[in-house]
Design a protein around this motif. Structure first.
Motif, short mmCIF file in Angstrom:
data_model
loop_
_atom_site.label_atom_id
_atom_site.label_comp_id
_atom_site.label_asym_id
_atom_site.label_seq_id
_atom_site.Cartn_x
_atom_site.Cartn_y
_atom_site.Cartn_z
N TYR A 191 0.83 -1.21 0.00
CA TYR A 191 0.00 0.00 0.00
C TYR A 191 0.87 1.26 0.00
O TYR A 191 0.57 2.24 -0.66
CB TYR A 191 -0.90 -0.03 1.24
N ASP A 192 1.96 1.20 0.76
CA ASP A 192 2.82 2.38 0.93
C ASP A 192 3.91 2.49 -0.14
O ASP A 192 4.73 3.42 -0.09
CB ASP A 192 3.49 2.34 2.31
N GLU A 193 3.94 1.57 -1.08
CA GLU A 193 5.02 1.53 -2.09
C GLU A 193 5.10 2.85 -2.87
O GLU A 193 4.07 3.39 -3.29
CB GLU A 193 4.73 0.38 -3.07
N LYS A 194 6.31 3.33 -3.08
CA LYS A 194 6.50 4.59 -3.80
C LYS A 194 6.94 4.34 -5.23
O LYS A 194 7.55 3.32 -5.54
CB LYS A 194 7.56 5.46 -3.09
N PHE A 195 6.64 5.32 -6.08
CA PHE A 195 6.92 5.18 -7.51
C PHE A 195 8.41 5.36 -7.80
O PHE A 195 9.00 6.38 -7.45
CB PHE A 195 6.10 6.22 -8.28
N SER A 196 8.98 4.35 -8.46
CA SER A 196 10.39 4.42 -8.88
C SER A 196 10.46 4.40 -10.40
O SER A 196 9.81 3.57 -11.03
CB SER A 196 11.17 3.23 -8.33
N PHE A 197 11.24 5.31 -10.96
CA PHE A 197 11.36 5.37 -12.42
C PHE A 197 12.76 5.87 -12.76
O PHE A 197 13.22 6.86 -12.18
CB PHE A 197 10.28 6.29 -12.99
N VAL A 198 13.38 5.20 -13.73
CA VAL A 198 14.77 5.44 -14.15
C VAL A 198 15.70 5.74 -12.95
O VAL A 198 16.44 6.73 -12.94
CB VAL A 198 14.89 6.55 -15.24
N GLY A 199 15.60 4.87 -11.97
CA GLY A 199 16.53 4.94 -10.84
C GLY A 199 16.18 5.94 -9.76
O GLY A 199 16.86 6.01 -8.74
N ARG A 200 15.11 6.72 -9.98
CA ARG A 200 14.72 7.71 -8.95
C ARG A 200 13.42 7.29 -8.29
O ARG A 200 12.53 6.75 -8.94
CB ARG A 200 14.53 9.08 -9.60
N THR A 201 13.32 7.53 -6.99
CA THR A 201 12.08 7.22 -6.27
C THR A 201 11.37 8.52 -5.92
O THR A 201 11.98 9.45 -5.40
CB THR A 201 12.39 6.42 -5.00
N PHE A 202 10.09 8.59 -6.30
CA PHE A 202 9.31 9.80 -6.07
C PHE A 202 8.37 9.58 -4.88
O PHE A 202 7.93 8.47 -4.63
CB PHE A 202 8.51 10.16 -7.33
#
Lengths: 119, 225
Positions: A21-32
């Motif tokens: 539920y608490d998972e954060k968005f990660s894209f191209v090595g960065r976590t938002f």
């Protein structure tokens, strides 16, 4: 098991689900600092705007290829994150890709047939 | 766990008066968890196979359009000039937002919050309904420009069926999705789903996201390229 509160009601959930539920968005090595699903939504929206802006430019092969690549990438984002292929069994991916490849081959084959026939 | 095994686990002295214990009421143990997980996997695989058949249908329609686009680019460009791209873009955003609402609803049921799921799915159904309504408006506009199913001999010759067939077929999927969404909401209100048992929602989610994926491709192929 942990207790969490939603809408002033307390629910008992296990730690794994809470973590999901608490998972954060990660894209191209960065976590938002936004949930994964919301991050994907924002990315899909941004890419759609870019596509529409590109379509307003003068038509050229390179722009067409970029727009098609963006569309495939957007479809991939939905399949990967929203349809959970990033976590589910990879055999599901095969059921999706096999018909896609077959139809692409069929279209390529069709496109070599001249409009007015060979004569 | 079966009704008999629940009753037999207790000594005669503490056994309550005979009552009907359904599968849903029975406590979930390791074996039941495994059964639920296995059933969920099977359901998902069956759904993916169904979606594969849908891929063939949609991809064939898109393939037909691509061949037309390659052979008659001038007709497609002419149609693009008359298309209300703002309306179609708005519709695209509605569908993307509905997909987001779908996964947010799924996220809520995973933490045992059915009220949250009902709210998100309600939003999803509203957005899907507006999408279909705007598609109708778009069809009206195109028809006023003379783009009909059969345009034999005029400037849009051959375009109509190649455009309306995939978009209308997709629209039908959205309508079915909205009805399915309402069915899931009703089931959730009855308490049929919780954090351990939501395979029915996942399966519906796969369908709805597939409808979204198809539109992402259709939007680019039919309206932009």
């Amino acid at each position: 098991m942990t207790e969490v509160t939603h809408d002033t009601e307390t629910h008992i959930v296990d730690a794994h689900e809470q973590e999901h539920y608490d998972e954060k968005f990660s894209f191209v090595g960065r976590t938002f600092n936004v949930p994964t699903y919301t991050g994907v939504f924002a990315l899909l929206g941004g890419l759609t705007v870019i596509e529409v802006l590109l379509s307003r430019l003068e038509h050229s092969s390179i722009i067409t290829i970029i727009m098609l690549a963006l569309a495939v990438f957007k479809a991939g984002l939905v399949v990967w994150f929203y349809m959970h292929l990033n976590k589910d069994n990879r055999i599901f991916l095969a059921t999706l890709l096999i018909p896609v490849v077959l139809v692409i081959l069929a279209v390529l084959f069709l496109s070599i047939v001249p409009v007015g026939g060979y004569s | 766990m079966s009704e008999m095994s629940i009753e037999s686990a207790k000594t005669p002295a503490e056994a309550p008066a005979p009552s009907v214990v359904t599968h849903k009421d029975a406590p979930v143990h390791g074996h039941d968890n495994m059964h639920i997980a296995e059933r969920a996997e099977n359901l998902k695989f069956a759904t993916w196979l169904y979606l594969a058949s849908e891929v063939v249908i949609f991809a064939s329609m898109i393939g037909v359009f691509i061949v037309f686009r390659i052979q008659h680019p001038e007709i497609v460009f002419k149609v693009h000039e008359t298309t209300n791209i703002l309306l179609v873009t708005l519709n695209t955003f509605l569908l993307l937002t509905s997909s987001w609402a779908m996964v947010m609803g799924l996220r809520e049921i995973r933490v045992n919050n059915p009220k949250g799921l009902i709210r998100w799915f309600g939003l999803m159904c509203i957005l899907g309904t507006i999408f279909v309504g705007l598609q109708y408006v778009e069809y009206q506009e195109l028809a006023h420009h003379g783009i009909a199913l059969f345009n034999q001999g005029n400037e849009y010759d051959g375009f109509g069926m190649r455009f309306y067939a995939p978009t209308a077929f997709h629209g039908a999927h959205v309508i079915i999705g909205v009805l399915w969404g309402l069915f899931v909401i009703n089931n959730t209100r009855k308490g049929n789903y919780d954090s351990k048992n939501y395979a029915g929602i996942e399966v519906f989610g796969l369908y709805w996201h597939f409808v979204d994926v198809v539109w992402v491709i259709l939007f680019t192929m039919l309206y932009l390229v």
